[in-house]
Write an enzyme that holds these catalytic residues in place. Structure first.
Site, PDB file in Angstrom:
ATOM      1  N   GLN A 160     -14.467   2.519   1.787  1.00 14.82           N
ATOM      2  CA  GLN A 160     -14.129   2.571   0.545  1.00 14.82           C
ATOM      3  C   GLN A 160     -13.601   3.436  -0.075  1.00 14.82           C
ATOM      4  O   GLN A 160     -14.854   4.259  -0.615  1.00 14.82           O
ATOM      5  CB  GLN A 160     -14.535   1.361  -0.628  1.00 14.82           C
ATOM      6  CG  GLN A 160     -13.976   0.821  -1.833  1.00 14.82           C
ATOM      7  CD  GLN A 160     -14.669  -0.657  -2.111  1.00 14.82           C
ATOM      8  OE1 GLN A 160     -16.483  -0.596  -1.781  1.00 14.82           O
ATOM      9  NE2 GLN A 160     -14.357  -1.163  -3.572  1.00 14.82           N
TER      10      GLN A 160
ATOM     11  N   ASP B 197       1.427  -0.955   0.257  1.00 18.85           N
ATOM     12  CA  ASP B 197      -0.122  -0.484  -0.256  1.00 18.85           C
ATOM     13  C   ASP B 197       0.944   1.038  -0.222  1.00 18.85           C
ATOM     14  O   ASP B 197       1.699   1.534   0.582  1.00 18.85           O
ATOM     15  CB  ASP B 197      -0.450  -0.271   1.396  1.00 18.85           C
ATOM     16  CG  ASP B 197      -1.936   1.131   1.367  1.00 18.85           C
ATOM     17  OD1 ASP B 197      -3.342   0.545   1.035  1.00 18.85           O
ATOM     18  OD2 ASP B 197      -1.748   1.901   1.181  1.00 18.85           O
TER      19      ASP B 197
ATOM     20  N   HIS C 166     -10.519  -5.504  -2.846  1.00 19.02           N
ATOM     21  CA  HIS C 166      -9.393  -5.378  -2.309  1.00 19.02           C
ATOM     22  C   HIS C 166      -9.069  -5.807  -0.972  1.00 19.02           C
ATOM     23  O   HIS C 166     -10.111  -5.516  -0.571  1.00 19.02           O
ATOM     24  CB  HIS C 166      -8.460  -4.249  -2.682  1.00 19.02           C
ATOM     25  CG  HIS C 166      -8.903  -2.779  -2.065  1.00 19.02           C
ATOM     26  ND1 HIS C 166      -9.942  -2.054  -2.773  1.00 19.02           N
ATOM     27  CD2 HIS C 166      -8.618  -1.895  -0.905  1.00 19.02           C
ATOM     28  CE1 HIS C 166      -9.789  -1.030  -2.314  1.00 19.02           C
ATOM     29  NE2 HIS C 166      -9.294  -1.418  -0.709  1.00 19.02           N
TER      30      HIS C 166
ATOM     31  N   ASN D  41     -12.849  -3.393   2.616  1.00 19.67           N
ATOM     32  CA  ASN D  41     -13.947  -2.525   2.932  1.00 19.67           C
ATOM     33  C   ASN D  41     -15.145  -2.553   1.702  1.00 19.67           C
ATOM     34  O   ASN D  41     -14.637  -2.199   0.722  1.00 19.67           O
ATOM     35  CB  ASN D  41     -13.205  -0.781   2.366  1.00 19.67           C
ATOM     36  CG  ASN D  41     -13.157  -0.778   4.027  1.00 19.67           C
ATOM     37  OD1 ASN D  41     -12.414  -0.872   5.164  1.00 19.67           O
ATOM     38  ND2 ASN D  41     -11.099  -0.121   3.882  1.00 19.67           N
TER      39      ASN D  41
ATOM     40  N   HIS E 222      -6.960  -6.008   2.765  1.00 18.61           N
ATOM     41  CA  HIS E 222      -6.182  -5.391   2.885  1.00 18.61           C
ATOM     42  C   HIS E 222      -5.297  -5.974   4.445  1.00 18.61           C
ATOM     43  O   HIS E 222      -5.612  -7.266   5.271  1.00 18.61           O
ATOM     44  CB  HIS E 222      -6.265  -4.250   4.028  1.00 18.61           C
ATOM     45  CG  HIS E 222      -7.084  -2.967   3.572  1.00 18.61           C
ATOM     46  ND1 HIS E 222      -5.796  -1.534   3.603  1.00 18.61           N
ATOM     47  CD2 HIS E 222      -7.583  -2.522   3.292  1.00 18.61           C
ATOM     48  CE1 HIS E 222      -7.020  -0.840   2.572  1.00 18.61           C
ATOM     49  NE2 HIS E 222      -7.303  -1.073   1.954  1.00 18.61           N
TER      50      HIS E 222
HETATM   51  P1  AMP Z   1      -9.711   1.610   0.433  1.00 26.09           P
HETATM   52  O1  AMP Z   1     -10.089   2.684   1.657  1.00 26.09           O
HETATM   53  O2  AMP Z   1     -10.449   0.374   1.505  1.00 26.09           O
HETATM   54  O3  AMP Z   1     -10.592   2.000  -0.518  1.00 26.09           O
HETATM   55  O4  AMP Z   1      -8.799   1.069   0.775  1.00 26.09           O
HETATM   56  C1  AMP Z   1      -7.441   2.167  -0.697  1.00 26.09           C
HETATM   57  C2  AMP Z   1      -6.017   1.989  -0.370  1.00 26.09           C
HETATM   58  O5  AMP Z   1      -5.500   1.929  -1.443  1.00 26.09           O
HETATM   59  C3  AMP Z   1      -5.847   3.264   0.255  1.00 26.09           C
HETATM   60  O6  AMP Z   1      -5.032   1.716   2.048  1.00 26.09           O
HETATM   61  C4  AMP Z   1      -4.217   3.674  -0.084  1.00 26.09           C
HETATM   62  O7  AMP Z   1      -3.162   4.148   0.475  1.00 26.09           O
HETATM   63  C5  AMP Z   1      -3.904   2.478  -1.071  1.00 26.09           C
HETATM   64  N1  AMP Z   1      -3.750   2.908  -2.507  1.00 26.09           N
HETATM   65  C6  AMP Z   1      -4.430   4.168  -2.994  1.00 26.09           C
HETATM   66  N2  AMP Z   1      -3.366   4.050  -4.945  1.00 26.09           N
HETATM   67  C7  AMP Z   1      -3.120   3.251  -4.520  1.00 26.09           C
HETATM   68  C8  AMP Z   1      -1.308   2.492  -5.406  1.00 26.09           C
HETATM   69  N3  AMP Z   1      -1.729   3.102  -6.567  1.00 26.09           N
HETATM   70  N4  AMP Z   1      -0.990   2.056  -5.204  1.00 26.09           N
HETATM   71  C9  AMP Z   1      -0.673   1.819  -3.511  1.00 26.09           C
HETATM   72  N5  AMP Z   1      -1.905   1.740  -2.859  1.00 26.09           N
HETATM   73  C10 AMP Z   1      -2.721   2.443  -2.975  1.00 26.09           C
END
Ligand code: AMP
Ligand code: ZN
Length: 137
Positions: free
Chosen positions: A95, A32, A101, A88, A103
């Site tokens: 989300q 992440d 995805h 999420n 975590h």
């Molecule tokens: P969510 O809030 O469950 O949708 O999580 C999205 C996650 O994606 C967050 O923890 C971000 O830090 C992560 N994220 C967003 N863009 C990227 C990216 N380009 N590469 C890796 N992680 C990302």
């Protein structure tokens, strides 16, 4: 199936570079970019499903099998003290990227993170009401 404007489709399929810690035909697992802790990773299906509602049961089963395998490997290599597995669904649930995805969040004693909720105090009657709504009794 991929979505042309989905950043996680592009990452999962290698069109955008990422710090990949695992890859097979179905999934890519990347670090992440805004990690909660050292080693925070995301399991990304290579096909696009926006959330738990869209992803097929068999795929979720494969995600959880992979999560099990990686938490073992990461616990040994990172020497973390615990793990949060978080997923999420929907804006209301936090989300932000609408590509399913999971975590994988390694936890360390005193890491200062709070991946928790504020407990409420429902009565037995309120719990029973909710139970009946969910089970449609
Ligand atoms: P969510 O809030 O469950 O949708 O999580 C999205 C996650 O994606 C967050 O923890 C971000 O830090 C992560 N994220 C967003 N863009 C990227 C990216 N380009 N590469 C890796 N992680 C990302
Ligand atoms: Zn996608």
């Amino acid at each position: 199936m991929k979505e042309t404007d989905c950043i996680f489709c592009k990452i999962a399929n290698g069109e955008i570079p990422s710090k990949t810690i695992y890859e097979d035909g179905e999934f890519r697992v990347v670090l992440d970019l805004g990690p909660a802790t050292k080693g925070h990773a995301l399991i990304l299906p290579k096909d696009h499903f926006s959330d738990i509602y869209e992803i097929p049961e068999e795929k979720v089963a494969s995600v959880m099998k992979l999560a099990k395998k990686l938490t073992k490997q990461m616990t040994e290599t990172l020497r973390c003290d615990g793990f949060n597995i978080v997923q999420n669904n929907g804006e209301a649930a936090g989300q932000t990227v609408m590509h399913y995805h999971l975590h994988l969040i390694p936890r360390y004693k005193n890491d200062g993170q709070h991946i928790l909720w504020n407990p409420t105090e429902p009565t037995q009657e309120e719990l029973e009401e909710i139970r009946k709504i969910i089970t449609q009794e």
